[in-house]
Design an enzyme around this catalytic site. Structure first.
Site, mmCIF file in Angstrom:
data_model
loop_
_atom_site.group_PDB
_atom_site.id
_atom_site.type_symbol
_atom_site.label_atom_id
_atom_site.label_comp_id
_atom_site.label_asym_id
_atom_site.label_seq_id
_atom_site.Cartn_x
_atom_site.Cartn_y
_atom_site.Cartn_z
ATOM 1 N N CYS A 9 21.071 45.403 9.398
ATOM 2 C CA CYS A 9 20.328 46.011 10.511
ATOM 3 C C CYS A 9 19.800 44.939 11.463
ATOM 4 C CB CYS A 9 19.189 46.837 9.915
ATOM 5 S SG CYS A 9 17.938 47.363 11.078
ATOM 6 N N CYS A 63 16.087 45.083 12.146
ATOM 7 C CA CYS A 63 15.371 44.621 10.942
ATOM 8 C C CYS A 63 15.276 43.095 10.930
ATOM 9 C CB CYS A 63 16.088 45.081 9.674
ATOM 10 S SG CYS A 63 16.180 46.865 9.449
#
Length: 117
Positions: A30, A33
Site C-alpha cells: 500500500c 501506508c
C-alpha cells in the site's frame, strides 16, 4: 518510544492494558501506508506516553476482519480499552498531532466516546 508490532495474540491485551493506544492497520503493498509510516513513527518518538502499534493486515487477516478494517491505512485509537476513533486514509503529521491532542484530553470516564475527525 518506537512503534510495536501487534498481532491477533496481543492486540486486545495491548488495548486493555494501556491508557492510550494508536494502531496503524497497514500493508506492505500500500503506497499511502508507506507514506504514512514515517509520520506515525515520528509521532511515536514524540509521544512516549502513548503506545503506537502497527498491524500488517496480510499477516493478521483475522484481526483486520474482527476490527472491521476495510481499507488501508486505517488508524484506530483506543483509550482505556475503548475504541474512540477509526478512520481510513493516510494523515498529514499536523492532523495526527491534532488527533493525539484530542485523544489525550478525551475523558472516557465522563462519557466522552469519540474524537472529532
Amino acid at each position: 518510544m518506537a512503534t510495536v508490532t501487534l498481532n491477533t495474540q496481543d492486540f486486545e491485551k495491548t488495548l486493555n492494558d494501556n491508557e492510550l493506544v494508536f494502531v496503524d492497520f497497514w500493508a506492505t503493498w500500500c503506497g499511502p501506508c508507506r507514506a504514512f509510516g514515517p509520520i506515525f513513527e515520528q509521532a511515536s518518538n514524540e509521544n512516549p506516553d502513548i503506545v503506537f502499534g502497527k498491524v500488517d493486515i496480510d499477516e493478521n487477516q483475522d484481526l483486520a476482519v474482527a476490527a472491521g478494517i476495510q481499507a488501508v491505512p486505517t488508524l484506530l485509537i483506543a483509550k482505556k480499552g475503548q475504541v474512540v476513533f477509526k478512520q481510513a486514509g493516510a494523515l498529514r503529521a499536523s492532523d495526527l498531532d491534532d488527533l493525539i491532542k484530542q485523544a489525550k484530553s478525551l475523558d472516557v470516564d465522563a462519557g466522552d466516546t469519540q474524537l472529532s475527525e
